[in-house]
Design an enzyme around this catalytic site. Structure first.
Site, short mmCIF file in Angstrom:
data_model
loop_
_atom_site.label_atom_id
_atom_site.label_comp_id
_atom_site.label_asym_id
_atom_site.label_seq_id
_atom_site.Cartn_x
_atom_site.Cartn_y
_atom_site.Cartn_z
N HIS A 224 0.84 -1.21 0.00
CA HIS A 224 0.00 0.00 0.00
C HIS A 224 0.88 1.26 0.00
CE1 HIS A 224 -2.84 -2.87 2.15
NE2 HIS A 224 -3.56 -2.46 1.13
N GLN B 247 -9.02 -7.12 -10.61
CA GLN B 247 -9.65 -5.89 -10.08
C GLN B 247 -9.18 -4.67 -10.87
OE1 GLN B 247 -10.16 -4.84 -5.79
NE2 GLN B 247 -8.27 -3.67 -6.07
N VAL C 252 4.50 -5.83 -4.59
CA VAL C 252 5.60 -5.71 -3.63
C VAL C 252 5.67 -7.03 -2.85
CG1 VAL C 252 6.49 -4.44 -1.63
CG2 VAL C 252 5.31 -3.22 -3.47
N MET D 145 3.01 -9.29 -0.81
CA MET D 145 2.44 -8.71 0.41
C MET D 145 0.92 -8.70 0.31
SD MET D 145 4.93 -5.97 1.92
CE MET D 145 6.67 -6.34 2.07
N SER D 146 0.27 -9.04 1.41
CA SER D 146 -1.18 -9.07 1.45
C SER D 146 -1.61 -8.93 2.90
CB SER D 146 -1.69 -10.42 0.90
OG SER D 146 -3.04 -10.61 1.30
N ARG E 55 -3.91 -10.42 4.13
CA ARG E 55 -4.35 -11.76 4.59
C ARG E 55 -3.18 -12.66 4.98
NH1 ARG E 55 -8.73 -10.71 0.49
NH2 ARG E 55 -10.64 -10.66 1.72
#
Ligand code: PAF
Length: 281
Positions: free
Chosen positions: A37, A153, A176, A184-185, A187
């Site tokens: 993010h 998405q 990333v 990266m997540s 979750r």
């Protein structure tokens, strides 16, 4: 950093900025922020005078039985990360601000959202398109930044912008990864230590496909079978899909020619993870 919780206040703030001729860059998120993010914030910063990041866990993009209720909401940590990343406005509406109890209008995407994640999450992309359109009407950005990790998405949003003539430029940020390759997540935090190790199978699968393409393999059936048999050895992994699709139409291809999106959705224990890469041969 300003914190805005009200839709009306956010709209007034955005109008004020636009009247002054200042460019608004927007990063929509569901919070539980990570370096992925923050890389999107950087891209927004480079293009805009005012960077707005929204945090809203959007109920209408979750299916019954999915993780809406337990989706992590580490508010104070997210605030601190936004401040450190140079976000100017954190827009953090609650559900009542975003949805009237009798809300009844949705945006429906009917082509790109059919396969891949849309096949097992029917309605998910309509929920995403609807909330993104609402957020665009509230934040009024000039540019909005989305991650390539959610490849489908990203393409659905591009299509919505085009088909509904929404005057927002979409920028995409590369995936990333952690040092060992895991995308990266938010979750990832559901994974146990053993599952965290198994989760490397997504990235390794994509690396493997890329190496087979370099060797000259182009047949999708062969590649898919090889991936499936490698993944069968990962104890906690259950494949939801391994897809090779045209990068623009998201329709399945039989051979890797032109730009092909390889997309994976794999359950590691109970956690559903996705990853992808675009092959250009
Ligand atoms: O990618 C996400 O975090 C969400 O789908 C988005 C774009 C913020 C819409 O809720």
């Amino acid at each position: 950093m300003e914190m805005i919780r009200s839709v009306r206040e956010m709209q007034q703030r955005a109008l004020e900025e636009r009247r002054k001729g200042r460019l608004i860059g927007f990063v929509p998120t569901m919070g539980c922020l990570h370096a992925g993010h923050l890389s999107l914030v950087k891209l927004a910063r480079a293009r805009a005078d005012l960077v707005v990041l929204s945090i809203f866990v959007n109920p209408i993009q979750f299916l019954p039985g999915e993780d809406f209720a337990c989706y992590p909401r580490p508010v104070e940590r997210d605030e601190a990360l936004c401040l450190a990343a140079g976000v100017d406005v954190l827009f953090y509406p609650d559900n009542d601000q975003m949805y009237a109890p009798d809300h009844s209008v949705v945006i429906q995407e009917t082509f790109l959202s059919q396969g891949l994640c849309g096949a097992s999450r029917p309605g998910h992309f309509n929920g995403v398109a609807t909330v993104v359109a609402k957020l665009f009407n509230i934040v009024m950005p000039d540019v909005a930044v989305f991650g390539q990790k959610d490849a489908q998405q990203l393409r659905v949003i591009h299509r919505m912008i085009r088909d509904l003539n929404v005057p927002v430029e979409i920028i995409s940020g590369p995936i990333v990864r952690e040092a060992d390759g895991l995308a990266m997540s938010s979750r990832n935090r559901y994974l146990t230590p053993a599952e965290r190790q198994d989760a490397l199978c997504l990235h390794r699968s994509l690396d493997y496909v890329e190496s087979r393409i370099r060797e000259g393999e182009r047949d999708v059936e062969t590649l898919r079978n090889e991936l499936a048999s490698r993944l069968a050895h990962v104890p906690s992994a259950r494949v939801e899909y391994i897809e090779f699709v045209n990068d623009e139409t998201l329709r399945p291809v039989a051979r890797v020619e032109g730009a092909v999106l390889v997309a994976l959705a794999i359950r590691i224990g109970t956690t559903r993870l996705i990853d992808n890469t675009v092959l250009r041969s």
